[in-house]
Write an enzyme that holds these catalytic residues in place. Sequence first.
Site, mmCIF file in Angstrom:
data_model
loop_
_atom_site.group_PDB
_atom_site.id
_atom_site.type_symbol
_atom_site.label_atom_id
_atom_site.label_comp_id
_atom_site.label_asym_id
_atom_site.label_seq_id
_atom_site.Cartn_x
_atom_site.Cartn_y
_atom_site.Cartn_z
ATOM 1 N N HIS A 1 14.033 -18.562 -37.507
ATOM 2 C CA HIS A 1 14.187 -17.155 -37.915
ATOM 3 C C HIS A 1 15.010 -16.359 -36.900
ATOM 4 O O HIS A 1 14.739 -15.183 -36.651
ATOM 5 C CB HIS A 1 12.829 -16.480 -38.110
ATOM 6 N N ASN B 1 6.925 -15.135 -45.923
ATOM 7 C CA ASN B 1 8.239 -15.572 -46.389
ATOM 8 C C ASN B 1 8.488 -15.051 -47.802
ATOM 9 O O ASN B 1 7.588 -14.488 -48.424
ATOM 10 C CB ASN B 1 8.302 -17.107 -46.420
ATOM 11 N N TYR C 1 2.645 -18.357 -32.125
ATOM 12 C CA TYR C 1 3.419 -17.107 -32.071
ATOM 13 C C TYR C 1 3.302 -16.414 -30.718
ATOM 14 O O TYR C 1 4.289 -15.931 -30.166
ATOM 15 C CB TYR C 1 3.033 -16.180 -33.233
HETATM 16 FE FE1 HDE Z 1 6.752 -19.294 -38.335
HETATM 17 N N1 HDE Z 1 7.417 -19.164 -36.412
HETATM 18 N N2 HDE Z 1 5.791 -21.019 -37.873
HETATM 19 N N3 HDE Z 1 6.173 -19.536 -40.286
HETATM 20 N N4 HDE Z 1 7.696 -17.621 -38.830
HETATM 21 C C1 HDE Z 1 8.172 -18.165 -35.923
HETATM 22 O O1 HDE Z 1 7.712 -17.069 -33.917
HETATM 23 C C2 HDE Z 1 5.594 -21.496 -36.628
HETATM 24 C C3 HDE Z 1 5.369 -20.514 -40.780
HETATM 25 C C4 HDE Z 1 7.674 -16.976 -40.033
HETATM 26 O O2 HDE Z 1 10.858 -11.949 -37.772
HETATM 27 C C5 HDE Z 1 8.317 -18.219 -34.431
HETATM 28 O O3 HDE Z 1 8.270 -15.124 -32.930
HETATM 29 C C6 HDE Z 1 4.753 -22.668 -36.657
HETATM 30 C C7 HDE Z 1 4.912 -20.190 -42.101
HETATM 31 C C8 HDE Z 1 8.480 -15.782 -39.964
HETATM 32 O O4 HDE Z 1 10.166 -12.359 -35.738
HETATM 33 C C9 HDE Z 1 7.484 -19.447 -34.045
HETATM 34 C C10 HDE Z 1 4.474 -22.876 -37.978
HETATM 35 C C11 HDE Z 1 5.485 -18.972 -42.393
HETATM 36 C C12 HDE Z 1 8.971 -15.730 -38.662
HETATM 37 C C13 HDE Z 1 6.964 -19.919 -35.386
HETATM 38 C C14 HDE Z 1 5.111 -21.831 -38.728
HETATM 39 C C15 HDE Z 1 6.262 -18.590 -41.253
HETATM 40 C C16 HDE Z 1 8.463 -16.888 -37.973
HETATM 41 C C17 HDE Z 1 9.735 -18.161 -33.909
HETATM 42 C C18 HDE Z 1 3.650 -24.008 -38.565
HETATM 43 C C19 HDE Z 1 5.350 -18.182 -43.697
HETATM 44 C C20 HDE Z 1 9.907 -14.695 -38.075
HETATM 45 C C21 HDE Z 1 9.876 -16.814 -33.258
HETATM 46 C C22 HDE Z 1 2.267 -23.879 -38.303
HETATM 47 C C23 HDE Z 1 4.008 -17.771 -43.982
HETATM 48 C C24 HDE Z 1 9.169 -13.551 -37.460
HETATM 49 C C25 HDE Z 1 8.580 -16.204 -33.341
HETATM 50 C C26 HDE Z 1 10.144 -12.536 -36.944
HETATM 51 C C27 HDE Z 1 8.708 -17.175 -36.642
HETATM 52 C C28 HDE Z 1 6.144 -20.979 -35.477
HETATM 53 C C29 HDE Z 1 5.052 -21.765 -40.145
HETATM 54 C C30 HDE Z 1 7.010 -17.369 -41.245
HETATM 55 C C31 HDE Z 1 8.177 -20.475 -33.241
HETATM 56 C C32 HDE Z 1 4.322 -23.488 -35.471
HETATM 57 C C33 HDE Z 1 3.965 -21.015 -42.983
HETATM 58 C C34 HDE Z 1 8.744 -14.787 -41.091
HETATM 59 O O5 HDE Z 1 6.428 -19.116 -33.220
#
Ligand code: HDE
Length: 740
Positions: free
Chosen positions: A94, A168, A382
Amino acid sequence: MANPKNSKKPTKGAVSSKNAVSSKKTVPSKNEALEMFRERPEGTHMTTDQGVGITHTDDSQKAGPRGPSLLQDHHLREKLTRFDHERIPERVVHARGTGAHGHFIAYDDTLAEFTSAAFLTDTTRSTPVFVRFSTVAGSRGSADTVRDVRGFATKFYTEEGNFDLVGNNIPVFFIQDGIKFPDLIHAVKPEPDRDIPQGASAHDSFWDFISLQPETTHMVMWAMSDRAIPRSYRMMEGFGVHTFRLVNAKGERKLVKFHWKPLLGVHSLVWDESQAIMGADPDFHRRDLWDAIDSGEFPEWELGLQIIDEEDELAFGFDLLDATKLLPEEIVPVHRVGKMTLDRNPDNHFAEVEQVAFCVGNIVPGIDFSNDPMMQARLFSYVDTQLTRLGGPNFNQLPINRPRFPVHNHQQDGFSQQRIPTGKANYHPNSIGGGQPELSPADAGYVPTPQPVEGQINRERSPTFADHFSQARLFYNSLAKFERDHVVDALRFELGKVMRREIRERVVLSNLKPVDGELARLVASAVGLDWDELEGRADTAGGGRTNKEGVAGASYRGKVFTSSPALSQANLGGDSIRTRRIAVLVADGFAGSELATVVDALEAQGAVVEFVSTELGQREATDGSTVEIQHSFLTAKSVLFDAVLVPGGARSVRALDGIDAAVTFVADAFRHHKPIAAFGEGVGLLSAAGIPSALMGDKGDSTAKSNAGVVTSAASGVASLSDAFVESIRAHRHWERPLK
Ligand code: HDE
């Protein structure tokens, strides 16, 4: 002549939701709490970071006019040091995004039966929000209109603390357990040896992973659908994806799924157009959001809840803890509980959009987590990622991340501590500090919901997560014919870029065949595979972890759901044409008064009309009126607009007919199924662009003819043409159009 720049738009900004009685504003709206941090240059003098006045910043200190620069030049060193360190690590996923401020207001107070979260039940509150939209796979500098999932992350600055809904635009996820997330992301990101491709899933490593991890199939179907190429961030749904809990004041629990429903309807681009936009305007989505808010067209979404009894956790034929599954709205309706309006652009992209830190663990009393193993992993990830990205544990003190109400605890020190705690008692319990700060009373803080936990420690997937295909099939079955065609085309494109034949075969056999045999055949035939041979092969899908065809997508109380109309964008268009961009192609000598009639009608409906010609400047109509040209054919392509209008006027049309770019403009709009209107001589340009004459009326027609989104009339018919054009724009795209 109506000019879009001067056109009067209704004043936006007043909250118009049915229950928006906002007299008691205890929380400042529009993120006014950030005002104390906003720096304004007006009336100031330039200083160093120490506040010492700078009188000269164009030359470094030197030993003699042609001599070496001096180490003692502190201003030079400070300026370069600060510059050298301006970048922070981009988000690992993202990375590319944009954001906006706004507010949320609840519609009614009856939800108190389910939750004590006051921002959801108190209709007198205006809760400030900050939303960040993003793509997932691309780097910060990648293009907006790639085929990808879009992030939709909302920070609610509630009076009880910050609640982050980090969702999402697709209601399900690729994997079932967070431990697979690094594998998934490594596979979709550029391949590690060559760092190619950027922001694209059409490559071997992504499809290799997909074909070996069958639980990805449902989300892959969404990613190959039109949902992955939205027309605008303003025209996307949002989903919390996981099942959360709601808890009321008595501690009673329900399960809940969160939805965002855009009031502008759900709309997409077509893939060919998305690719062209990546070149014509790589910032297409970011610009669209900025421009809309800047012009007072504030995007709005309703927050929807699907509320479920805990006993029904397994009642729908799948496990509500499984993030690869959705709960069809036809089984549990989405209850719309409030409205979010985005009404302010950021002042500074870095300070706000880049530094905002969403954490799934940020919840408020009245909302709680579930045991979804994806959600559980996110609770760790996060906060962990912000430690590196934002340089330590004090990232919550950055202005964009601060809760709007005071923070008191014994957490201390660390890089970039912004607060100055006073006193000696930095521990609890204490007597030296009079026991302060005291613990919050039970009804004013987060209390974990009591729930039984038992079982043996294991590293296993629950058997209730075993079905990987029936909801993929539910989604595919729910799509309109044109949407299914797009899925086929997308898969042909993506697999067409996969170099290894065995991966293409595995996708067809392991992912597509279990969803729909015909889908698998259509894709196989376009990517060099022998379907007759493949069809006869044993089903290798999922190494045996698969269910067979015919299983329903969901069921409830004996009723089986194999299709969900709420999943098809064909049913989600809405009826507004607000902010649709209409290109008007003109040269000198266009029919002025007739064009004014059409433009006025479009603007009255909130459309944005822009004039395109050979060069910028003014163009003159036959009646002497003029229009200001906003774009030349060099800077504007049809892919950047929602519809095209060619007015009459023999001289104007003759000039346009001689310009390839003008003819291509119309031809592209036709190819991309967009509404096209022309009156009088303008109809001739449509013919020059190859639009079949069968779709067009006679040039004497004073009543407009509208056929597959092609709207034509005589100059005398502009009133009826306007109405028919508005209708065709409302439909967004015309899939019934015959294309070669
Ligand atoms: Fe994320 N995800 N994610 N994700 N995600 C990040 O956090 C992660 C997941 C989502 O505009 C990171 O601050 C893991 C699902 C959005 O700043 C990170 C897993 C969904 C955004 C991270 C998931 C998301 C992130 C990267 C599996 C939808 C952007 C930077 C367990 C429900 C937020 C940050 C923004 C961002 C990890 C799965 C949505 C790396 C480990 C499911 C919208 O922490």
